[in-house]
Scaffold this active site. Structure first.
Site, PDB file in Angstrom:
ATOM      1  CG  HIS A 120      -1.630  -1.158   1.239  1.00  0.00           C
ATOM      2  ND1 HIS A 120      -2.533  -1.104   2.031  1.00  0.00           N
ATOM      3  CD2 HIS A 120      -2.482  -1.635  -0.334  1.00  0.00           C
ATOM      4  CE1 HIS A 120      -3.168  -2.178   1.708  1.00  0.00           C
ATOM      5  NE2 HIS A 120      -3.543  -2.594   0.391  1.00  0.00           N
ATOM      6  CB  ALA A 233       1.435  -9.067  16.450  1.00  0.00           C
TER       7      ALA A 233
HETATM    8  N1  APR Z   1      -1.300  -7.650  17.625  1.00  0.00           N
HETATM    9  C1  APR Z   1      -2.183  -8.572  17.120  1.00  0.00           C
HETATM   10  N2  APR Z   1      -3.492  -8.333  15.979  1.00  0.00           N
HETATM   11  C2  APR Z   1      -3.304  -7.055  16.540  1.00  0.00           C
HETATM   12  C3  APR Z   1      -3.057  -6.037  17.324  1.00  0.00           C
HETATM   13  C4  APR Z   1      -2.000  -6.407  18.428  1.00  0.00           C
HETATM   14  N3  APR Z   1      -0.977  -5.561  19.593  1.00  0.00           N
HETATM   15  N4  APR Z   1      -3.536  -5.323  17.693  1.00  0.00           N
HETATM   16  C5  APR Z   1      -4.880  -4.951  16.609  1.00  0.00           C
HETATM   17  N5  APR Z   1      -4.852  -6.001  16.291  1.00  0.00           N
HETATM   18  C6  APR Z   1      -5.933  -6.841  15.306  1.00  0.00           C
HETATM   19  C7  APR Z   1      -7.242  -6.206  15.033  1.00  0.00           C
HETATM   20  O1  APR Z   1      -7.695  -7.388  16.005  1.00  0.00           O
HETATM   21  C8  APR Z   1      -7.186  -6.745  13.598  1.00  0.00           C
HETATM   22  O2  APR Z   1      -7.418  -7.779  12.803  1.00  0.00           O
HETATM   23  O3  APR Z   1      -4.678  -6.392  14.056  1.00  0.00           O
HETATM   24  C9  APR Z   1      -6.705  -6.031  12.943  1.00  0.00           C
HETATM   25  C10 APR Z   1      -5.715  -4.712  12.700  1.00  0.00           C
HETATM   26  O4  APR Z   1      -7.027  -4.533  11.531  1.00  0.00           O
HETATM   27  P1  APR Z   1      -7.657  -3.178  10.552  1.00  0.00           P
HETATM   28  O5  APR Z   1      -7.969  -2.225  11.100  1.00  0.00           O
HETATM   29  O6  APR Z   1      -8.835  -3.807   9.756  1.00  0.00           O
HETATM   30  O7  APR Z   1      -6.001  -3.057   9.893  1.00  0.00           O
HETATM   31  P2  APR Z   1      -5.425  -4.107   8.217  1.00  0.00           P
HETATM   32  O8  APR Z   1      -6.093  -5.549   8.617  1.00  0.00           O
HETATM   33  O9  APR Z   1      -4.329  -3.767   8.112  1.00  0.00           O
HETATM   34  O10 APR Z   1      -6.256  -3.031   6.899  1.00  0.00           O
HETATM   35  C11 APR Z   1      -5.995  -2.790   5.855  1.00  0.00           C
HETATM   36  O11 APR Z   1      -7.063  -1.164   5.129  1.00  0.00           O
HETATM   37  O12 APR Z   1      -7.893   1.163   5.696  1.00  0.00           O
HETATM   38  C12 APR Z   1      -7.379   0.019   4.947  1.00  0.00           C
HETATM   39  O13 APR Z   1      -5.043   0.465   3.505  1.00  0.00           O
HETATM   40  C13 APR Z   1      -5.233   0.407   5.163  1.00  0.00           C
HETATM   41  O14 APR Z   1      -3.939  -1.277   4.580  1.00  0.00           O
HETATM   42  C14 APR Z   1      -4.754  -0.841   5.719  1.00  0.00           C
HETATM   43  C15 APR Z   1      -5.945  -1.865   4.767  1.00  0.00           C
END
Ligand code: APR
Length: 250
Positions: A120, A233
């Site tokens: 991204h 994580a």
């Molecule tokens: N350890 C492990 N997992 C975690 C932690 C942690 N400390 N904190 C949050 N999470 C998990 C949440 O439970 C969730 O499933 O990380 C995930 C984050 O999800 P999103 O907020 O949807 O982020 P992401 O999957 O990266 O989004 C994808 O969407 O908004 C767009 O371009 C943006 O790259 C991004 C894409």
């Protein structure tokens, strides 16, 4: 979390030199960067329809840059956490061959991973929407927003906004890595955003073991994941890297 799941996964990693990590915002939460859709996530504060589509950026770049500047300051002051460092360590030991990241924060590279596919884009590079000229972020003062190119065009970070296509180089490279891995570590993503979220499916279709690390289950957990390691994580990846290190006695 069950110790034997950790041991089983560590064994699979230590037997392979084709481990690929697919990461999302959750891996950087312990570095102080909120994720997007969780409680207190970025999209709670900034409506993605107003701040994260290319149409919104073109319509009001000054407004969107106000968010980008705030995020940029946060990313600038963030450091890799134990999860990023564990992936870099597993690369140095010859197991992790690449990281496909949805994150724009550059923390995998700062942790020491050398093959990072920024699916991204990155907050550290800017591009002119008129002439396509690129700039390093540190060379562009952000006192006046939006920052302008020397051709007077508006500059935008090379971050992929909704409504924009994934840079073809990144997409093809990520597909190649997903097709050729033996273990895919899916870390901290809700796996709900396409086309990025197809990477674990591509890996699975090509015979890889899919290991997921998340606080809660995601879109793939029930349908695709072979081993679900539930927890933060930083802790889980550290626990995973330790037995691999011990096996190698390094
Ligand atoms: N350890 C492990 N997992 C975690 C932690 C942690 N400390 N904190 C949050 N999470 C998990 C949440 O439970 C969730 O499933 O990380 C995930 C984050 O999800 P999103 O907020 O949807 O982020 P992401 O999957 O990266 O989004 C994808 O969407 O908004 C767009 O371009 C943006 O790259 C991004 C894409």
């Amino acid at each position: 979390m069950e110790e034997n799941l950790i041991q089983k996964t560590a064994q699979a990693i230590s037997r392979s030199n084709k481990v690929v990590a697919f990461t999302g915002a959750g891996i950087s939460v312990e570095s102080g960067i909120p994720d997007f859709r969780g409680a207190g996530g970025l999209w709670e504060k900034f409506d993605p329809g107003e701040y994260a589509t290319i149409e919104a950026f073109r319509a009001d770049p000054k407004k969107v840059w106000a968010m980008l500047k705030e995020m940029g300051n946060l990313l600038e002051s963030s450091r890799p956490n134990a999860a990023h460092l564990a992936l870099a360590r597993l690369e140095r030991m010859g197991h992790v061959r690449s990281v496909i990241t949805q994150n724009i924060d550059h923390l995998h590279q700062e942790a020491g991973n050398t093959k990072v596919i920024e699916y991204h884009g990155s907050y550290r590079k800017l591009i002119c929407l008129r002439c396509g000229r690129q700039y390093a972020k540190e060379d562009v003062p952000l006192e006046t927003l939006p920052p302008l190119c020397r051709c007077a065009g508006v500059l935008k970070p090379t971050v992929v906004f909704f409504g924009e296509t994934i840079p073809s180089g990144a997409h093809l490279e990520a597909m190649e890595e997903a097709r050729n891995c033996e273990v895919m570590l899916v870390i901290g993503t809700s796996a709900g955003v396409a086309p990025a979220n197809q990477m674990p499916w591509v890996a699975k279709r090509n015979g890889a073991v899919v290991v997921e690390v998340n606080l809660v289950s995601s879109e793939i957990t029930r349908h695709l994941t072979d081993v679900f390691l539930q927890g933060p994580a930083g802790r889980v990846m550290h626990q995973l890297a330790e037995p691999v290190v011990q096996r190698l006695g390094v």
